[in-house]
Design a protein around this motif. Structure first.
Motif, PDB file in Angstrom:
ATOM      1  N   ALA A  73     -26.591  33.437   1.985  1.00 48.24           N
ATOM      2  CA  ALA A  73     -26.678  32.158   2.943  1.00 48.24           C
ATOM      3  C   ALA A  73     -27.345  31.349   3.013  1.00 48.24           C
ATOM      4  O   ALA A  73     -26.609  29.811   2.978  1.00 48.24           O
ATOM      5  N   ALA A  74     -27.518  30.778   0.971  1.00 47.20           N
ATOM      6  CA  ALA A  74     -27.893  29.702   1.124  1.00 47.20           C
ATOM      7  C   ALA A  74     -26.914  28.837   0.034  1.00 47.20           C
ATOM      8  O   ALA A  74     -26.779  27.798   0.667  1.00 47.20           O
ATOM      9  N   VAL A  75     -25.794  29.780  -0.169  1.00 48.57           N
ATOM     10  CA  VAL A  75     -24.119  28.609  -0.428  1.00 48.57           C
ATOM     11  C   VAL A  75     -23.966  28.499   0.854  1.00 48.57           C
ATOM     12  O   VAL A  75     -23.020  27.279   0.450  1.00 48.57           O
ATOM     13  N   LEU A  76     -23.897  30.009   1.961  1.00 45.09           N
ATOM     14  CA  LEU A  76     -23.119  29.407   2.342  1.00 45.09           C
ATOM     15  C   LEU A  76     -23.037  28.205   3.985  1.00 45.09           C
ATOM     16  O   LEU A  76     -22.312  27.854   4.561  1.00 45.09           O
ATOM     17  N   VAL A  77     -24.621  28.423   4.250  1.00 47.24           N
ATOM     18  CA  VAL A  77     -24.993  27.158   5.211  1.00 47.24           C
ATOM     19  C   VAL A  77     -26.087  25.834   4.657  1.00 47.24           C
ATOM     20  O   VAL A  77     -25.600  25.669   4.817  1.00 47.24           O
ATOM     21  N   VAL A  78     -26.455  26.310   3.715  1.00 46.52           N
ATOM     22  CA  VAL A  78     -27.497  24.828   2.814  1.00 46.52           C
ATOM     23  C   VAL A  78     -27.055  23.829   2.244  1.00 46.52           C
ATOM     24  O   VAL A  78     -26.898  23.225   2.366  1.00 46.52           O
ATOM     25  N   ILE A  79     -26.139  24.923   1.334  1.00 44.31           N
ATOM     26  CA  ILE A  79     -25.529  24.169  -0.043  1.00 44.31           C
ATOM     27  C   ILE A  79     -24.863  22.284   0.903  1.00 44.31           C
ATOM     28  O   ILE A  79     -24.989  21.316   0.591  1.00 44.31           O
ATOM     29  N   PRO A  80     -23.701  23.339   1.561  1.00 43.46           N
ATOM     30  CA  PRO A  80     -23.019  22.100   2.003  1.00 43.46           C
ATOM     31  C   PRO A  80     -23.648  20.881   2.431  1.00 43.46           C
ATOM     32  O   PRO A  80     -23.343  19.821   2.751  1.00 43.46           O
ATOM     33  N   VAL A  81     -24.754  21.653   3.466  1.00 41.14           N
ATOM     34  CA  VAL A  81     -25.765  20.602   4.157  1.00 41.14           C
ATOM     35  C   VAL A  81     -26.216  19.606   3.490  1.00 41.14           C
ATOM     36  O   VAL A  81     -26.407  18.319   3.967  1.00 41.14           O
ATOM     37  N   ILE A  82     -27.106  20.020   2.561  1.00 46.67           N
ATOM     38  CA  ILE A  82     -27.317  18.948   1.197  1.00 46.67           C
ATOM     39  C   ILE A  82     -26.748  18.529   0.609  1.00 46.67           C
ATOM     40  O   ILE A  82     -27.454  17.034   0.847  1.00 46.67           O
ATOM     41  N   LEU A  83     -25.452  18.685   0.446  1.00 47.24           N
ATOM     42  CA  LEU A  83     -24.757  18.099  -0.461  1.00 47.24           C
ATOM     43  C   LEU A  83     -24.180  16.605   0.552  1.00 47.24           C
ATOM     44  O   LEU A  83     -24.544  15.239   0.134  1.00 47.24           O
ATOM     45  N   VAL A  84     -24.189  17.339   1.956  1.00 45.22           N
ATOM     46  CA  VAL A  84     -23.907  15.664   2.294  1.00 45.22           C
ATOM     47  C   VAL A  84     -24.859  14.509   3.435  1.00 45.22           C
ATOM     48  O   VAL A  84     -24.882  13.828   3.333  1.00 45.22           O
ATOM     49  N   VAL A  85     -26.048  15.560   3.379  1.00 40.37           N
ATOM     50  CA  VAL A  85     -27.344  14.860   3.728  1.00 40.37           C
ATOM     51  C   VAL A  85     -27.655  13.932   2.849  1.00 40.37           C
ATOM     52  O   VAL A  85     -28.421  12.887   2.843  1.00 40.37           O
TER      53      VAL A  85
END
Length: 344
Positions: A73-85
């Motif tokens: 869940a962290a890899v698919l959901v959180v990491i992309p959003v954190i990088l962009v934000v």
């Protein structure tokens, strides 16, 4: 035979009921700061429960299955959003400083003489120096607010995954304990759980679809106005549309300001109108339709549930609003079945 227990004394029952009511209110106040994390952890639990069930069947270890699902869940959901934000936060902070310097009269006359000449026309009616100071201060406040909200979001994210582990590992025990608390039989309780899962899936599906649409519309306008990297910024706007305290405006508002300062007022106006009326409002039209279709709700009811949930609960109301309406619908159905006369 056991002797019949005497009926409880009325004053004692009133005191006990009052104490229970007080405790429920205090417990609600204690849990209130954790409501956003609990809502998002419940949402992720519903979304990733099928994966966790398969892993548990293969490994035979609830803790291992929950840990692997958490990592996925962290890899698919959180990491992309954190990088962009995080990248956008850097751009916002740098942009606030840049625009603050560019709004000075000397910088405007040297860099954008057309804009300086246009603003000079309003000198007899407005105190433009004070207006520039006000705009610079508002940009700084916006940047500080975004940073503060990001820190709060990070804490909520950590709590979300903390709760997610236990919800994945112990969801069967939690459902069994909840079933003992509610006055429903097994069939009615499973119907309520199924309605909850269906509502969460509908909310996530609609959020993803609307975010993709907003990113597509924003990137399309960037391409039509010949702005740089329209595909990249369209993807970024789509990802930002998912983040509760941000949105696609974080990308197109600075772009519109840059166009205006460069003297391209027509493109700046087009981008502002498109971003405000099309990209910004499309979710209020499409999201209720998608949610209502999957939950068999009228679009007007879905719209009220979503907007009312956002007003009442904040960002997590986008899930809680439809969820409350769906649970009320399910409980009403159970009540109607119970009071229906038995067939002859």
């Amino acid at each position: 035979m056991e002797p019949e227990r005497p009926l409880p004394h009325l004053p004692a029952m009133l005191i006990l009921s009052g104490l229970m009511l007080i405790l429920i209110v205090v417990l609600a106040l204690i849990a209130q700061p954790f409501v956003p994390a609990l809502v998002w952890s419940l949402t992720l639990t519903v979304m990733f429960a099928p994966v966790e069930r398969r892993l548990r069947a293969r490994t035979g270890s609830p803790a291992l299955a929950a840990s692997v699902t958490l990592l996925l869940a962290a890899v698919l959901v959180v990491i992309p959003v954190i990088l962009v934000v995080s990248a956008l936060l850097d751009e916002i902070i740098a942009g606030a400083q840049t625009y603050g310097a560019l709004l000075s009269p000397d910088a405007l006359r040297q860099g954008w003489p057309e804009a300086a000449a246009f603003l000079a026309r309003f000198d007899p009616w407005f105190d433009l120096a004070q207006l520039r100071q006000f705009i610079s201060a508002q940009i700084g406040l916006l940047s500080g607010r975004v940073v503060q909200e990001s820190a709060t979001g990070l804490v909520t994210l950590l709590l979300t995954f903390y709760f997610l582990f236990y919800l994945l590992r112990d969801k069967a025990k939690a459902l069994a304990a909840l079933q003992r608390l509610v006055p429903l039989d097994a069939g009615e309780f499973h119907e309520l759980v199924a309605k909850t899962s269906q509502t969460v899936f509908a909310s996530v599906y609609a959020t993803a679809a609307v975010a993709a649409l907003q990113g597509l519309l924003g990137g399309l306008m960037f391409w039509m106005l010949d702005l740089p990297a329209p595909i990249f910024w369209g993807v970024v706007m789509g990802l930002l549309a998912i983040v509760p305290f941000l949105g696609a405006f974080v990308v197109w508002v600075p772009a519109a300001i840059g166009l205006a300062l460069a003297g391209d007022w027509g493109s700046a106006l087009v981008l502002t109108v498109w971003g405000t009326l099309v990209v910004g409002l499309i979710d209020n039209i499409v999201y209720p339709i998608l949610v209502g279709k999957r939950l068999s709700l009228h679009p007007m009811v879905s719209f009220i549930a979503i907007i009312g949930g956002l007003v009442l609960f904040g960002a997590h109301g986008i899930v809680l609003g439809p969820l409350v309406v769906a649970l009320a619908q399910a409980l009403l159905h159970i009540w109607r079945v119970r009071i229906a006369p038995a067939p002859a």
